[in-house]
Design an enzyme around this catalytic site. Sequence first.
Site, mmCIF file in Angstrom:
data_model
loop_
_atom_site.group_PDB
_atom_site.id
_atom_site.type_symbol
_atom_site.label_atom_id
_atom_site.label_comp_id
_atom_site.label_asym_id
_atom_site.label_seq_id
_atom_site.Cartn_x
_atom_site.Cartn_y
_atom_site.Cartn_z
ATOM 1 N N ARG A 198 -5.901 1.359 4.198
ATOM 2 C CA ARG A 198 -4.765 1.822 3.394
ATOM 3 C C ARG A 198 -4.538 0.938 2.178
ATOM 4 O O ARG A 198 -4.135 1.423 1.118
ATOM 5 C CB ARG A 198 -3.506 1.924 4.255
ATOM 6 C CG ARG A 198 -3.104 0.650 5.000
ATOM 7 C CD ARG A 198 -2.095 0.989 6.100
ATOM 8 N NE ARG A 198 -1.576 -0.165 6.833
ATOM 9 C CZ ARG A 198 -2.168 -0.711 7.894
ATOM 10 N NH1 ARG A 198 -3.315 -0.235 8.335
ATOM 11 N NH2 ARG A 198 -1.603 -1.733 8.524
ATOM 12 N N TRP B 170 1.359 7.468 9.443
ATOM 13 C CA TRP B 170 1.989 6.618 10.457
ATOM 14 C C TRP B 170 3.261 5.970 9.936
ATOM 15 O O TRP B 170 4.211 5.775 10.687
ATOM 16 C CB TRP B 170 0.995 5.560 10.952
ATOM 17 C CG TRP B 170 -0.013 6.092 11.923
ATOM 18 C CD1 TRP B 170 -0.484 7.381 11.995
ATOM 19 C CD2 TRP B 170 -0.675 5.367 12.959
ATOM 20 N NE1 TRP B 170 -1.404 7.490 13.000
ATOM 21 C CE2 TRP B 170 -1.545 6.260 13.615
ATOM 22 C CE3 TRP B 170 -0.628 4.048 13.375
ATOM 23 C CZ2 TRP B 170 -2.354 5.883 14.673
ATOM 24 C CZ3 TRP B 170 -1.449 3.662 14.430
ATOM 25 C CH2 TRP B 170 -2.288 4.566 15.073
ATOM 26 N N HIS C 116 0.831 -1.201 0.000
ATOM 27 C CA HIS C 116 0.000 0.000 0.000
ATOM 28 C C HIS C 116 0.868 1.255 0.000
ATOM 29 O O HIS C 116 2.039 1.240 0.400
ATOM 30 C CB HIS C 116 -0.920 -0.002 1.221
ATOM 31 C CG HIS C 116 -0.177 0.048 2.533
ATOM 32 N ND1 HIS C 116 0.350 1.210 3.060
ATOM 33 C CD2 HIS C 116 0.131 -0.932 3.413
ATOM 34 C CE1 HIS C 116 0.946 0.953 4.196
ATOM 35 N NE2 HIS C 116 0.835 -0.341 4.445
ATOM 36 N N GLY C 117 0.272 2.360 -0.416
ATOM 37 C CA GLY C 117 0.976 3.635 -0.395
ATOM 38 C C GLY C 117 1.228 4.130 1.018
ATOM 39 O O GLY C 117 0.734 3.576 2.007
ATOM 40 N N GLU D 3 -2.288 -6.871 7.445
ATOM 41 C CA GLU D 3 -1.003 -6.745 8.120
ATOM 42 C C GLU D 3 -0.969 -7.652 9.347
ATOM 43 O O GLU D 3 -2.009 -8.073 9.872
ATOM 44 C CB GLU D 3 -0.778 -5.278 8.537
ATOM 45 C CG GLU D 3 0.527 -4.978 9.255
ATOM 46 C CD GLU D 3 1.760 -5.361 8.448
ATOM 47 O OE1 GLU D 3 2.063 -6.577 8.370
ATOM 48 O OE2 GLU D 3 2.430 -4.443 7.925
ATOM 49 N N ARG D 4 0.226 -7.964 9.800
ATOM 50 C CA ARG D 4 0.397 -8.716 11.043
ATOM 51 C C ARG D 4 -0.279 -7.971 12.202
ATOM 52 O O ARG D 4 -0.282 -6.740 12.250
ATOM 53 C CB ARG D 4 1.890 -8.874 11.349
ATOM 54 C CG ARG D 4 2.194 -9.677 12.619
ATOM 55 C CD ARG D 4 3.692 -9.746 12.870
ATOM 56 N NE ARG D 4 4.004 -10.522 14.063
ATOM 57 C CZ ARG D 4 5.243 -10.718 14.544
ATOM 58 N NH1 ARG D 4 6.269 -10.197 13.889
ATOM 59 N NH2 ARG D 4 5.446 -11.422 15.630
ATOM 60 N N THR E 178 1.313 6.116 4.518
ATOM 61 C CA THR E 178 0.394 6.755 5.462
ATOM 62 C C THR E 178 1.211 7.680 6.357
ATOM 63 O O THR E 178 2.437 7.578 6.425
ATOM 64 C CB THR E 178 -0.325 5.723 6.353
ATOM 65 O OG1 THR E 178 0.609 5.180 7.300
ATOM 66 C CG2 THR E 178 -0.928 4.592 5.524
#
Length: 212
Positions: free
Chosen positions: A60, A16, A11-12, A84-85, A14
């Site tokens: 995201r 964060w 994903h692009g 995601e994990r 963020t």
Amino acid sequence: MEATRICLVRHGETSWNAEKRIQGNIDVGLDETGLAQADAAAQWLSPLAIDALYSSDLLRARQTAERLAAALRRVPILRPEFRERRYGLFEGLTYEQSRTRYPDVYALFEERVPDFVIPYGGESLQQLHLRVSSGLRRLVDEHRGQTIAVVTHGGVLDIVNRLVRGTSLRQARDFLIPNAGINWVSASGDDWRMEAWGVTDHLTIVGLDELP
């Protein structure tokens, strides 16, 4: 047996990612840079014949997949196995905050102990590996001889790289996983091959790789 080709896109960016803050399963959307990266990846892939488009169901990834969908003329199919994990008590903290507040727990995480489950709802690397590898094999079975795309996350791509190369979960990472990077693998049965990894030729600003 005909091979299945899989284009995996992180994903692009963020906000964060830019802060080196651990997102895990928290739903953070793309920032302006991330949206531009997703558009660039979509344009790069648009000439290709992609038979199906899959995505993690986290925001995201979905936002990135929506950009690809318009270019590829495919409706994204959401698959939670490519989330995601789950980072448990680390989610919402930066890596440095995690290390400072929970030094013993973070040491096990940093050492990549395969069966270590991050407390408070997290996953172990072994659990993540099972989830991701099962999801990939399902796609290979469903799309023999086809070319597909999957939008996913850094932790998932870490597992994919190790699955394809046959490297240990414990081994220190020796490859990049940039935001909006493009990765190609193929599979015929249990025979996995790496075609390209961490491609960023489409990006004017190379995506972040803030992962440990």
